[in-house]
Design a protein around this motif. Structure first.
Motif, PDB file in Angstrom:
ATOM      1  N   ASN B  98       0.831  -1.207   0.000  1.00  0.00           N
ATOM      2  CA  ASN B  98       0.000   0.000   0.000  1.00  0.00           C
ATOM      3  C   ASN B  98       0.861   1.251   0.000  1.00  0.00           C
ATOM      4  O   ASN B  98       0.629   2.169  -0.778  1.00  0.00           O
ATOM      5  CB  ASN B  98      -0.932  -0.010   1.209  1.00  0.00           C
ATOM      6  N   VAL B  99       1.864   1.284   0.869  1.00  0.00           N
ATOM      7  CA  VAL B  99       2.702   2.477   0.968  1.00  0.00           C
ATOM      8  C   VAL B  99       3.459   2.703  -0.339  1.00  0.00           C
ATOM      9  O   VAL B  99       3.654   3.830  -0.779  1.00  0.00           O
ATOM     10  CB  VAL B  99       3.667   2.350   2.160  1.00  0.00           C
ATOM     11  N   ALA B 100       3.841   1.605  -1.007  1.00  0.00           N
ATOM     12  CA  ALA B 100       4.651   1.727  -2.224  1.00  0.00           C
ATOM     13  C   ALA B 100       3.813   2.039  -3.460  1.00  0.00           C
ATOM     14  O   ALA B 100       4.358   2.346  -4.516  1.00  0.00           O
ATOM     15  CB  ALA B 100       5.437   0.440  -2.441  1.00  0.00           C
ATOM     16  N   PHE B 101       2.484   1.988  -3.323  1.00  0.00           N
ATOM     17  CA  PHE B 101       1.623   2.068  -4.517  1.00  0.00           C
ATOM     18  C   PHE B 101       1.929   3.284  -5.393  1.00  0.00           C
ATOM     19  O   PHE B 101       2.129   3.182  -6.596  1.00  0.00           O
ATOM     20  CB  PHE B 101       0.149   2.087  -4.091  1.00  0.00           C
ATOM     21  N   GLY B 102       1.965   4.455  -4.769  1.00  0.00           N
ATOM     22  CA  GLY B 102       2.185   5.684  -5.524  1.00  0.00           C
ATOM     23  C   GLY B 102       3.602   5.756  -6.086  1.00  0.00           C
ATOM     24  O   GLY B 102       3.817   6.302  -7.169  1.00  0.00           O
ATOM     25  N   LEU B 103       4.558   5.172  -5.382  1.00  0.00           N
ATOM     26  CA  LEU B 103       5.943   5.168  -5.854  1.00  0.00           C
ATOM     27  C   LEU B 103       6.058   4.317  -7.109  1.00  0.00           C
ATOM     28  O   LEU B 103       6.795   4.642  -8.036  1.00  0.00           O
ATOM     29  CB  LEU B 103       6.879   4.646  -4.752  1.00  0.00           C
ATOM     30  N   VAL B 104       5.304   3.199  -7.134  1.00  0.00           N
ATOM     31  CA  VAL B 104       5.305   2.350  -8.323  1.00  0.00           C
ATOM     32  C   VAL B 104       4.730   3.129  -9.497  1.00  0.00           C
ATOM     33  O   VAL B 104       5.274   3.120 -10.607  1.00  0.00           O
ATOM     34  CB  VAL B 104       4.478   1.065  -8.076  1.00  0.00           C
ATOM     35  N   GLU B 105       3.626   3.863  -9.246  1.00  0.00           N
ATOM     36  CA  GLU B 105       3.012   4.633 -10.330  1.00  0.00           C
ATOM     37  C   GLU B 105       3.947   5.733 -10.805  1.00  0.00           C
ATOM     38  O   GLU B 105       3.929   6.118 -11.967  1.00  0.00           O
ATOM     39  CB  GLU B 105       1.679   5.224  -9.885  1.00  0.00           C
ATOM     40  N   ALA B 106       4.753   6.266  -9.891  1.00  0.00           N
ATOM     41  CA  ALA B 106       5.695   7.326 -10.269  1.00  0.00           C
ATOM     42  C   ALA B 106       6.945   6.746 -10.918  1.00  0.00           C
ATOM     43  O   ALA B 106       7.868   7.480 -11.247  1.00  0.00           O
ATOM     44  CB  ALA B 106       6.073   8.142  -9.040  1.00  0.00           C
ATOM     45  N   ARG B 107       6.947   5.426 -11.114  1.00  0.00           N
ATOM     46  CA  ARG B 107       8.075   4.699 -11.727  1.00  0.00           C
ATOM     47  C   ARG B 107       9.377   4.951 -10.987  1.00  0.00           C
ATOM     48  O   ARG B 107      10.426   5.128 -11.606  1.00  0.00           O
ATOM     49  CB  ARG B 107       8.218   5.080 -13.198  1.00  0.00           C
ATOM     50  N   ALA B 108       9.283   4.978  -9.674  1.00  0.00           N
ATOM     51  CA  ALA B 108      10.507   5.113  -8.887  1.00  0.00           C
ATOM     52  C   ALA B 108      11.303   3.826  -9.035  1.00  0.00           C
ATOM     53  O   ALA B 108      10.720   2.738  -9.033  1.00  0.00           O
ATOM     54  CB  ALA B 108      10.153   5.357  -7.424  1.00  0.00           C
ATOM     55  N   PRO B 109      12.629   3.917  -9.167  1.00  0.00           N
ATOM     56  CA  PRO B 109      13.444   2.696  -9.259  1.00  0.00           C
ATOM     57  C   PRO B 109      13.241   1.839  -8.014  1.00  0.00           C
ATOM     58  O   PRO B 109      12.960   2.367  -6.932  1.00  0.00           O
ATOM     59  CB  PRO B 109      14.879   3.220  -9.308  1.00  0.00           C
ATOM     60  N   ALA B 110      13.381   0.530  -8.188  1.00  0.00           N
ATOM     61  CA  ALA B 110      13.066  -0.406  -7.101  1.00  0.00           C
ATOM     62  C   ALA B 110      13.808  -0.053  -5.816  1.00  0.00           C
ATOM     63  O   ALA B 110      13.242  -0.123  -4.723  1.00  0.00           O
ATOM     64  CB  ALA B 110      13.392  -1.829  -7.541  1.00  0.00           C
ATOM     65  N   ALA B 111      15.073   0.349  -5.958  1.00  0.00           N
ATOM     66  CA  ALA B 111      15.869   0.643  -4.758  1.00  0.00           C
ATOM     67  C   ALA B 111      15.276   1.834  -4.011  1.00  0.00           C
ATOM     68  O   ALA B 111      15.077   1.796  -2.791  1.00  0.00           O
ATOM     69  CB  ALA B 111      17.314   0.930  -5.150  1.00  0.00           C
ATOM     70  N   VAL B 112      14.963   2.887  -4.772  1.00  0.00           N
ATOM     71  CA  VAL B 112      14.370   4.084  -4.167  1.00  0.00           C
ATOM     72  C   VAL B 112      13.041   3.728  -3.509  1.00  0.00           C
ATOM     73  O   VAL B 112      12.746   4.148  -2.386  1.00  0.00           O
ATOM     74  CB  VAL B 112      14.145   5.163  -5.246  1.00  0.00           C
ATOM     75  N   ARG B 113      12.272   2.918  -4.231  1.00  0.00           N
ATOM     76  CA  ARG B 113      10.948   2.555  -3.757  1.00  0.00           C
ATOM     77  C   ARG B 113      11.035   1.851  -2.406  1.00  0.00           C
ATOM     78  O   ARG B 113      10.368   2.230  -1.445  1.00  0.00           O
ATOM     79  CB  ARG B 113      10.292   1.634  -4.788  1.00  0.00           C
ATOM     80  N   SER B 114      11.904   0.829  -2.336  1.00  0.00           N
ATOM     81  CA  SER B 114      11.929   0.056  -1.095  1.00  0.00           C
ATOM     82  C   SER B 114      12.538   0.893   0.023  1.00  0.00           C
ATOM     83  O   SER B 114      12.109   0.811   1.171  1.00  0.00           O
ATOM     84  CB  SER B 114      12.691  -1.258  -1.299  1.00  0.00           C
ATOM     85  N   GLN B 115      13.512   1.724  -0.330  1.00  0.00           N
ATOM     86  CA  GLN B 115      14.133   2.559   0.702  1.00  0.00           C
ATOM     87  C   GLN B 115      13.112   3.543   1.264  1.00  0.00           C
ATOM     88  O   GLN B 115      12.973   3.701   2.480  1.00  0.00           O
ATOM     89  CB  GLN B 115      15.353   3.273   0.094  1.00  0.00           C
ATOM     90  N   ARG B 116      12.333   4.174   0.367  1.00  0.00           N
ATOM     91  CA  ARG B 116      11.373   5.176   0.845  1.00  0.00           C
ATOM     92  C   ARG B 116      10.209   4.535   1.589  1.00  0.00           C
ATOM     93  O   ARG B 116       9.694   5.076   2.555  1.00  0.00           O
ATOM     94  CB  ARG B 116      10.849   5.983  -0.336  1.00  0.00           C
ATOM     95  N   THR B 117       9.803   3.366   1.093  1.00  0.00           N
ATOM     96  CA  THR B 117       8.722   2.656   1.780  1.00  0.00           C
ATOM     97  C   THR B 117       9.151   2.327   3.203  1.00  0.00           C
ATOM     98  O   THR B 117       8.403   2.553   4.164  1.00  0.00           O
ATOM     99  CB  THR B 117       8.380   1.360   1.020  1.00  0.00           C
ATOM    100  N   ARG B 118      10.391   1.815   3.311  1.00  0.00           N
ATOM    101  CA  ARG B 118      10.881   1.459   4.630  1.00  0.00           C
ATOM    102  C   ARG B 118      10.963   2.706   5.531  1.00  0.00           C
ATOM    103  O   ARG B 118      10.545   2.690   6.681  1.00  0.00           O
ATOM    104  CB  ARG B 118      12.250   0.775   4.525  1.00  0.00           C
ATOM    105  N   ALA B 119      11.479   3.783   4.946  1.00  0.00           N
ATOM    106  CA  ALA B 119      11.616   5.021   5.730  1.00  0.00           C
ATOM    107  C   ALA B 119      10.245   5.484   6.242  1.00  0.00           C
ATOM    108  O   ALA B 119      10.109   5.879   7.411  1.00  0.00           O
ATOM    109  CB  ALA B 119      12.256   6.102   4.876  1.00  0.00           C
ATOM    110  N   TRP B 120       9.238   5.396   5.377  1.00  0.00           N
ATOM    111  CA  TRP B 120       7.919   5.852   5.803  1.00  0.00           C
ATOM    112  C   TRP B 120       7.303   4.918   6.837  1.00  0.00           C
ATOM    113  O   TRP B 120       6.647   5.363   7.767  1.00  0.00           O
ATOM    114  CB  TRP B 120       6.986   6.042   4.603  1.00  0.00           C
ATOM    115  N   LEU B 121       7.524   3.622   6.662  1.00  0.00           N
ATOM    116  CA  LEU B 121       6.991   2.683   7.642  1.00  0.00           C
ATOM    117  C   LEU B 121       7.633   2.931   9.007  1.00  0.00           C
ATOM    118  O   LEU B 121       6.970   2.837  10.045  1.00  0.00           O
ATOM    119  CB  LEU B 121       7.216   1.244   7.190  1.00  0.00           C
TER     120      LEU B 121
END
Lengths: 525, 343
Positions: B98-121
């Motif tokens: 759920n947290v990563a949903f918008g990052l996926v739509e923004a085509r964030a690279p996988a590394a950025v996505r998981s890093q930001r998701t983790r940071a937000w969690l």
């Protein structure tokens, strides 16, 4: 949210498929009806006798299904009913059961060489009995599901207001169930009015013919295409008129549902058991008879002998061998399911995401146009195609399309708008919303739609019979071929094939439905 | 982050559902990094305004964000974050999904996505729940996931539709303060709907009051409380001492309508010898409230009753006056807000 372009594109695709597959054949039927033979057909008093007899038959069958099905429906809504899930599963069986298997099962029970030892073949009794067997499950499921959702809280309120159990049944249960009962009755009436396989197998004498049977006979025996077209259109008009009460009742049913906590268990389970038993036996006994007789055929034949003879390519006797029929059925089933998923899915997306509301009703047209009528129409509009290798799967795909569309529409409608809005605000385009929300959330529904479509194609008889050639013969047609022959040997073969088809259909529904995942799939009714 | 122009500029925004006008001709501006609360009674158009800005309902008018025209864009291209009242968590995705949903739509690279998701969690205190099904979360946890999901793609503007309405009061206060902190840290502008005025006063830089689809007032909290646009707004904001028409005409200065800001007035029980200056006022009722006692004062000169909250230290011996106790009400000019003609 604004309808996305891809929803419109799917709408165009679906509308084109329906226009080519259904409207064109219907137009051809109308064209054929404009000749003298057709006018003579419609003026024939014998025809109206047939319509009258069929109406009475359908009414009697409906009453029988209601009398047995309504108490079963009540029992299914009771938590104290022992083995509730098993009963429920039992009542799904006739719904997915091919008409030819149902007919063979009834034949194995009360036919000439039946288990009960009484021969009811070629009588109104066997027609009504078979129709009740075939449709009692529909009544039990539609009405039962409705009662379960709507009644408990209301019944508690009525009890608190001083109503006795009988008064509660009369003043609450019956009125709340009324729309569901009407919907079920209307649907059963339609099925019995257009009955085909059951009549052809159990009561082949001319006086039992329905319009559907008569259309087939005119095409197959006298090649009276004009007369057949006129009858097919007459039947379509009657079906469309008869479908109105069903659609109205269904709309009322959707409004009336009040979800509430489940009912409390009653102290004793006997009333529920007594209510479900007659319908349960009506469904279970013919099935048991089918498998019992298939395992130990009457008249000196054996199962091993039947299997051996089924496996032998025997062009000499004019019967299709089992491997060929099985391969045809499976191949047609796969093709028809894929096509139906494509067109039905396109309809569902166009209706729910593109706002193509009219396509929802238009998509039901193949259901109103019966199988034999559709086969005849395809034969008129594209004889080469219809009688070729693609004719049967195309007809099956069209017949299964409404089912897929119905399941798809209700599944997509069940995806809350809020979730899709949330996805959009997170940057998902409508296409991405469809991919990342709609599809994963409705996967189970599509899987069960595919299962039902596949089962429907495996069991479809009318179109397959009308369009059959030796190399396109399916399992139901192969069963009918054998039932039409005298002798214990071919009867044993028919029983074995019917048992095989029953297992096949049951397995495909169970397997594909399970593959859809843990979430509950949808049912077309 | 673009800084040209305000974070949100709405001009002539209108929403109608069939014949019903939900929102009429609303102008509103939210500056970069500013938090604006939207208040008003049920059905006043608060949610319609948010949905119109997000592009979820068709609307007339101009919507611009950081100089970019949004009104012709579909919702997914507006880049406006929305936190929904019912959270709208996707049930088929786990917490991290759920947290990563918008990052996926923004085509964030996988590394950025998981890093930001983790940071937000981690930020929302759900780092150990990343793989959980969302339907196993409590109300507060669901709310945190919804916030993290909205903020993770770093939208310059966030819309929040009664984000804390479904939470119990303690959690609500804590979470609303946390959200304010995140918004300030990220410099995210926010427009949030609430029916809790205290929440609006606590968090918002400015508060917009909507009534029947129209914007009645847009002002900073203290300004709004001290100078409501009209008597209706004053009452909506919880002011009790509002008079209109004939009742107002008897007040000092005979205004068309007037508001007495109780916290700027003072009631003193009359000492035995008298001598305090002010308007004579008799206490007719006293009931305990959170921060003291709520007194109802009868002021015969004005022909009016005044509600006034007494803090314990403002009363002799910290005890409430008995009903019938006489005294004087000091109401200096800055305690009054007067309207020329009643609205």
């Amino acid at each position: 949210m604004r309808p996305p372009p891809f929803a419109h594109a799917l709408g165009v695709l679906a509308a084109a498929a329906l226009a080519l597959g259904v409207l064109a054949p219907l137009t051809a039927l109308v064209g054929r009806t404009w000749d003298a033979a057709a006018a003579r057909t419609l003026a024939d008093p014998q025809l109206w006798g047939l319509v009258g007899r069929t109406t009475l038959q359908a009414a009697a069958s409906t009453v029988a299904a209601l009398l047995l099905g309504a108490p079963a429906a009540w029992a299914l809504s009771r938590p104290e009913l022992p083995l509730r899930r098993l009963w429920r599963a039992l009542f799904v069986v006739p719904f997915v059961l091919p008409s030819l298997v149902a007919a063979t099962a009834v034949l194995a029970w009360v036919g000439p060489r039946g288990l009960l030892g009484i021969d009811l073949r070629d009588s109104w009794w066997i027609v009504i009995l078979a129709h009740a067997f075939y449709n009692v499950g529909i009544v039990a499921r539609i009405v039962g599901g409705h009662l379960e959702g709507a009644a408990p809280r209301l019944l508690e309120a009525a009890a608190a207001l001083g109503a006795t159990p009988w008064r509660r049944a009369w003043r609450v249960t019956l009125p709340t169930a009324a729309p569901a009962i009407v919907a079920a009755a209307a649907l059963v009436f339609l099925f019995c009015f257009t009955s085909f396989g059951v009549i052809l197998v159990l009561a082949p004498a001319p006086e039992f013919a329905t319009l559907e049977v008569e259309v087939y006979r005119r095409v197959a025996r006298t090649f009276d295409l004009g007369g057949a077209s006129a009858l097919a259109l007459l039947q379509l008009a009657l079906v469309l008129a008869l479908a109105q009460p069903y659609l109205r009742a269904q709309a009322r049913m959707a409004r009336g549902v009040v979800r509430s906590a489940p009912a409390a268990r009653a102290a004793t389970r006997w009333p529920a058991l007594a209510a479900v038993a007659p319908a349960g036996l009506l469904v279970a006994l013919p099935l048991a008879a089918l498998f019992a007789l298939a395992a130990a055929p009457p008249g000196g034949a054996t199962l091993v002998g039947a299997i051996r003879s089924l496996a032998t390519p025997s062009r000499i006797v004019g019967l299709t061998d089992a491997p060929t029929a099985l391969a045809n059925s499976l191949r047609f089933g796969v093709v028809a399911t894929l096509l139906a998923l494509l067109v039905g899915g396109a309809i569902a997306f166009a209706v729910e995401r593109g706002g193509w509301r009219w396509l929802d009703a238009f998509g039901l047209l193949p259901w109103a146009v019966s199988a034999v009528t559709l086969g005849l129409g395809l034969l008129l509009v594209a004889p080469g195609l219809a009688a070729g290798a693609w004719g049967v799967p195309l007809a099956h795909a069209l017949l299964a399309t409404p089912l897929v569309a119905r399941v798809g529409v209700s599944a997509l409608a069940g995806v809350p708008t809020g979730w899709r809005e949330a996805a959009a605000t997170l940057g998902a385009s409508p296409w991405r919303v469809a991919r990342r929300l709609d599809l994963p959330l409705t996967r189970a529904a599509w899987a069960s739609a595919a299962a039902f479509a596949f089962a429907a194609s495996l069991g479809e008889f009318g179109a397959a019979l009308l369009l059959r050639r030796p190399e396109t013969t399916t399992l139901p047609v192969a069963i009918a071929e054998r039932l039409g022959r005298p002798g214990a040997g071919s009867y044993a073969e028919a029983l074995a094939l019917a048992a095989l088809l029953a297992v096949l259909v049951g397995a495909s529904v169970a397997l594909i439905d399970r593959a859809g995942g843990r979430r509950r799939g949808a049912e077309p009714f | 982050m673009p800084t040209d122009g305000p974070a949100l500029q709405i001009t002539g925004l209108g929403v109608r559902y069939g014949a019903t006008v939900a929102l009429a001709d609303v102008d509103l501006q939210v500056d970069a990094g500013e938090v604006v609360a939207l208040v008003g009674p049920s059905g006043c158009g608060k949610s319609s305004l948010l949905r119109a800005v997000a592009g979820l309902v068709p609307a007339a008018g101009v919507v611009q964000a950081a100089g970019r025209a949004l009104h012709d864009l579909p919702a997914h291209r507006r880049g406006v974050g929305v936190v929904f009242q019912d959270h709208a968590l996707f049930p088929h995705l786990d917490v991290a999904g759920n947290v990563a949903f918008g990052l996926v739509e923004a085509r964030a690279p996988a590394a950025v996505r998981s890093q930001r998701t983790r940071a937000w969690l981690e930020r929302v205190g759900l780092a150990d729940r990343a793989g959980d099904d969302v339907d196993r979360l409590s109300g507060g946890e669901r709310q945190r996931v919804a916030l993290a999901r909205t903020l993770a793609p770093q939208p310059p503007l966030v819309l929040l539709d009664e984000p804390f309405a479904s939470l119990d009061p303690g959690l609500r206060t804590r979470l609303s303060l946390e959200v304010e902190r995140w918004l300030r840290e990220l410099g995210t502008a926010a427009l949030f709907v609430t029916h809790d005025l205290d929440e609006a006063l606590a968090i918002a830089d400015r508060i917009a009051v909507l009534r029947d689809g129209r914007l009645v007032q847009l002002a900073a909290p203290h300004e709004l409380m001290a100078r409501p646009a009209d008597p209706w707004t004053a009452r909506f904001l919880g002011h009790e001492n509002v008079w209109e028409g004939a009742a107002a005409a008897r007040l000092p200065g005979s205004p068309a309508a007037a508001l007495l800001l109780a916290e700027r007035a003072r009631w003193l029980p009359a000492p035995v010898g008298g001598g305090a200056d002010g308007t004579p006022a008799t206490c007719v009722a006293a009931s305990p409230v959170r921060d003291g006692w709520r007194l109802v004062l009868d002021v015969p000169t004005w022909g009016a009753r005044v509600a006034w909250t007494a803090r314990p230290r403002e009363l002799p011996e910290g005890a409430p006056p008995r009903a019938g106790a006489s005294g004087v009400l000091e109401a200096p000019d800055e305690a009054w807000h007067r309207w020329g003609d009643a609205g």
